[in-house]
Design a protein around this motif. Structure first.
Motif, PDB file in Angstrom:
ATOM      1  N   UNK A 160       7.780  -4.617-133.625  1.00  0.00           N
ATOM      2  CA  UNK A 160       8.632  -3.541-133.122  1.00  0.00           C
ATOM      3  C   UNK A 160      10.099  -3.818-133.422  1.00  0.00           C
ATOM      4  N   UNK A 161      10.512  -5.057-133.238  1.00  0.00           N
ATOM      5  CA  UNK A 161      11.913  -5.393-133.526  1.00  0.00           C
ATOM      6  C   UNK A 161      12.221  -5.205-135.015  1.00  0.00           C
ATOM      7  N   UNK A 162      11.273  -5.602-135.852  1.00  0.00           N
ATOM      8  CA  UNK A 162      11.488  -5.455-137.298  1.00  0.00           C
ATOM      9  C   UNK A 162      11.558  -3.983-137.691  1.00  0.00           C
ATOM     10  N   UNK A 163      10.705  -3.166-137.083  1.00  0.00           N
ATOM     11  CA  UNK A 163      10.713  -1.741-137.396  1.00  0.00           C
ATOM     12  C   UNK A 163      12.008  -1.089-136.933  1.00  0.00           C
ATOM     13  N   UNK A 164      12.477  -1.460-135.733  1.00  0.00           N
ATOM     14  CA  UNK A 164      13.758  -0.922-135.255  1.00  0.00           C
ATOM     15  C   UNK A 164      14.893  -1.312-136.189  1.00  0.00           C
ATOM     16  N   UNK A 165      14.859  -2.565-136.635  1.00  0.00           N
ATOM     17  CA  UNK A 165      15.911  -3.024-137.541  1.00  0.00           C
ATOM     18  C   UNK A 165      15.874  -2.262-138.865  1.00  0.00           C
ATOM     19  N   UNK A 166      14.665  -1.993-139.331  1.00  0.00           N
ATOM     20  CA  UNK A 166      14.548  -1.244-140.592  1.00  0.00           C
ATOM     21  C   UNK A 166      15.096   0.170-140.442  1.00  0.00           C
ATOM     22  N   UNK A 167      14.751   0.835-139.344  1.00  0.00           N
ATOM     23  CA  UNK A 167      15.284   2.175-139.116  1.00  0.00           C
ATOM     24  C   UNK A 167      16.801   2.146-138.998  1.00  0.00           C
ATOM     25  N   UNK A 210      18.233  11.141-137.933  1.00  0.00           N
ATOM     26  CA  UNK A 210      16.783  11.040-137.787  1.00  0.00           C
ATOM     27  C   UNK A 210      16.345   9.579-137.695  1.00  0.00           C
ATOM     28  N   UNK A 211      16.918   8.717-138.538  1.00  0.00           N
ATOM     29  CA  UNK A 211      16.553   7.299-138.489  1.00  0.00           C
ATOM     30  C   UNK A 211      16.950   6.673-137.153  1.00  0.00           C
ATOM     31  N   UNK A 212      18.104   7.047-136.630  1.00  0.00           N
ATOM     32  CA  UNK A 212      18.522   6.487-135.339  1.00  0.00           C
ATOM     33  C   UNK A 212      17.586   6.942-134.226  1.00  0.00           C
ATOM     34  N   UNK A 213      17.151   8.205-134.304  1.00  0.00           N
ATOM     35  CA  UNK A 213      16.203   8.692-133.301  1.00  0.00           C
ATOM     36  C   UNK A 213      14.875   7.947-133.408  1.00  0.00           C
ATOM     37  N   UNK A 214      14.442   7.656-134.620  1.00  0.00           N
ATOM     38  CA  UNK A 214      13.203   6.901-134.796  1.00  0.00           C
ATOM     39  C   UNK A 214      13.348   5.485-134.236  1.00  0.00           C
ATOM     40  N   UNK A 215      14.513   4.875-134.493  1.00  0.00           N
ATOM     41  CA  UNK A 215      14.736   3.523-133.971  1.00  0.00           C
ATOM     42  C   UNK A 215      14.711   3.520-132.450  1.00  0.00           C
ATOM     43  N   UNK A 216      15.318   4.550-131.847  1.00  0.00           N
ATOM     44  CA  UNK A 216      15.331   4.619-130.385  1.00  0.00           C
ATOM     45  C   UNK A 216      13.936   4.846-129.820  1.00  0.00           C
ATOM     46  N   UNK A 217      13.051   5.443-130.632  1.00  0.00           N
ATOM     47  CA  UNK A 217      11.701   5.712-130.154  1.00  0.00           C
ATOM     48  C   UNK A 217      10.781   4.509-130.198  1.00  0.00           C
ATOM     49  N   UNK A 218      11.195   3.424-130.853  1.00  0.00           N
ATOM     50  CA  UNK A 218      10.386   2.204-130.897  1.00  0.00           C
ATOM     51  C   UNK A 218      10.813   1.330-129.719  1.00  0.00           C
ATOM     52  N   UNK A 219       9.996   1.238-128.686  1.00  0.00           N
ATOM     53  CA  UNK A 219      10.410   0.606-127.433  1.00  0.00           C
ATOM     54  C   UNK A 219       9.748  -0.746-127.185  1.00  0.00           C
ATOM     55  N   UNK A 220       8.856  -1.155-128.050  1.00  0.00           N
ATOM     56  CA  UNK A 220       8.186  -2.428-127.820  1.00  0.00           C
ATOM     57  C   UNK A 220       9.116  -3.612-128.043  1.00  0.00           C
ATOM     58  N   UNK A 221       8.705  -4.777-127.531  1.00  0.00           N
ATOM     59  CA  UNK A 221       9.499  -5.997-127.669  1.00  0.00           C
ATOM     60  C   UNK A 221       8.855  -7.002-128.615  1.00  0.00           C
ATOM     61  N   UNK A 222       7.747  -6.618-129.250  1.00  0.00           N
ATOM     62  CA  UNK A 222       7.091  -7.536-130.166  1.00  0.00           C
ATOM     63  C   UNK A 222       7.885  -7.699-131.454  1.00  0.00           C
ATOM     64  N   UNK A 223       7.486  -8.705-132.246  1.00  0.00           N
ATOM     65  CA  UNK A 223       8.189  -8.975-133.502  1.00  0.00           C
ATOM     66  C   UNK A 223       8.114  -7.780-134.448  1.00  0.00           C
TER      67      UNK A 223
END
Length: 348
Positions: A187-194, A172-185
């Protein structure tokens, strides 16, 4: 005619009718008295029955809402708690509790143990529940509560169920990370957290699947002298007796973690490091890690890798028994906790 003869004739003519009239009146009065007493007794019987029925009506459980807490809370001194538990165990009366099934107690271990090591520590007492977490260095990992009627078999089976759930969390966390597509800071932080949460959940799943050294406490029930024997065994840090506990579903157990040595305090999730970071107790609410400016989508309680609340896995297959019923002699653990869930912990 002489006066005597006249009186005699009057007696013969008047006394028989008067006697019969008085007799009839007496019969009527007697019947009326009997009927009156019968009516009074009937009314009294009806009134008594109504009062008895009202007194015999079922009364609701007056203990609803009452919760007994056993263990530590945020801010407690761990050495003070250990001393208090030892004193309570030494003072425990041989006749406590009133029932003959033994006294409930919280057994706190001084290290994380694998399921197979539990037999030497708890093999001769009735076990209701064990507490575990994967001690990943610098990570807040979930505290789980595993019903264990047979040690170590039910502990191993419970760990397998937790591993399956953790695999689902990681996906589920990997799917959430894949769903964050922005390139802003943000978005990157949220992807890293997931991605980090997915890695932690995967590590927990792998550990539980292999029967990790993750168990650090257990709820048991035994006679006072047996509990004192358990307290003297290797790997046992403390035995905290709770003679006031009669229902596990009205009790919150919160043992200190093996790495908590001074004061029970909220954890800090600092990431991997050389030393494990103390983790919050089951009653406390963990401090929230720093979050990005973009709000993180909510995750259902118990689906996080953080050890906020206790999470109970389903009980192993066993007959349903009331919490206060004695343990069957064929197993080494008590059926008191079958299907029983602890109340959600709350800060003291």
């Amino acid at each position: 005619m002489r006066a005597g003869d006249l009186l005699r004739q009057l007696d013969q003519r008047l006394l028989p009718p008067l006697t019969r009239a008085v007799a009839r009146l007496g019969d009527r009065s007697g019947r009326s008295g009997v009927l009156t007493w019968a009516a009074v007794l009937s009314a009294a019987a009806v009134l008594g029955t109504a009062v008895w029925a009202a007194d015999d009506a079922p009364v609701g459980d007056r203990t609803v809402g009452e919760v007994t807490r056993v263990g530590v809370a945020d801010g407690d001194s761990v050495p003070g708690y250990l001393r208090s538990a030892a004193a309570d165990l030494a003072a425990l009366s041989p006749t406590a509790p009133a029932t003959g099934d033994g006294t409930y107690a919280l057994v706190v271990l001084d290290a994380y143990l694998p399921p197979q090591r539990l037999t030497a520590v708890l093999g001769d007492v009735s076990v209701s529940t064990v507490f575990g977490r994967v001690p990943l260095p610098g990570r807040q990992t979930e505290i789980v509560r595993i019903p264990a009627l047979r040690v170590p078999d039910d502990v191993v089976a419970g760990m397998a169920q937790v591993a399956t759930r953790k695999d689902g969390e990681a996906a589920d966390y990997r799917a959430r990370a894949a769903g964050v597509r922005g390139d802003g800071a943000a978005d990157r932080e949220l992807r890293e957290r997931y991605a980090t949460d997915a890695d932690v959940a995967s590590a927990e799943a792998a550990a539980y699947r292999t029967g990790c050294a993750c168990v650090y406490a257990a709820v048991v029930r035994a006679a006072p002298e047996v509990l004192r024997g358990v307290a003297s065994r290797p790997d046992v840090r403390a035995v905290d007796p709770a003679p006031e506990v009669y229902r596990l579903d009205r009790t919150v157990f919160n043992p200190p973690l093996p790495e908590q040595h001074d004061v029970v305090r909220p954890p800090a999730d600092t990431g991997p490091g050389p030393e494990p970071t103390p983790v919050a107790s089951g009653w406390s609410t963990p401090s929230a890690p720093s979050t990005p400016s973009t709000p993180r989508p909510p995750v259902p309680m118990g689906e996080s890798s953080e050890p906020a609340p206790l999470v109970t896995i389903p009980s192993p297959e066993s007959p349903s028994v009331e919490p206060t019923e004695a343990a069957p002699p064929s197993v080494t653990t008590s059926p008191d906790a079958t299907g029983v869930g602890l109340l959600p912990p709350s800060p003291s």
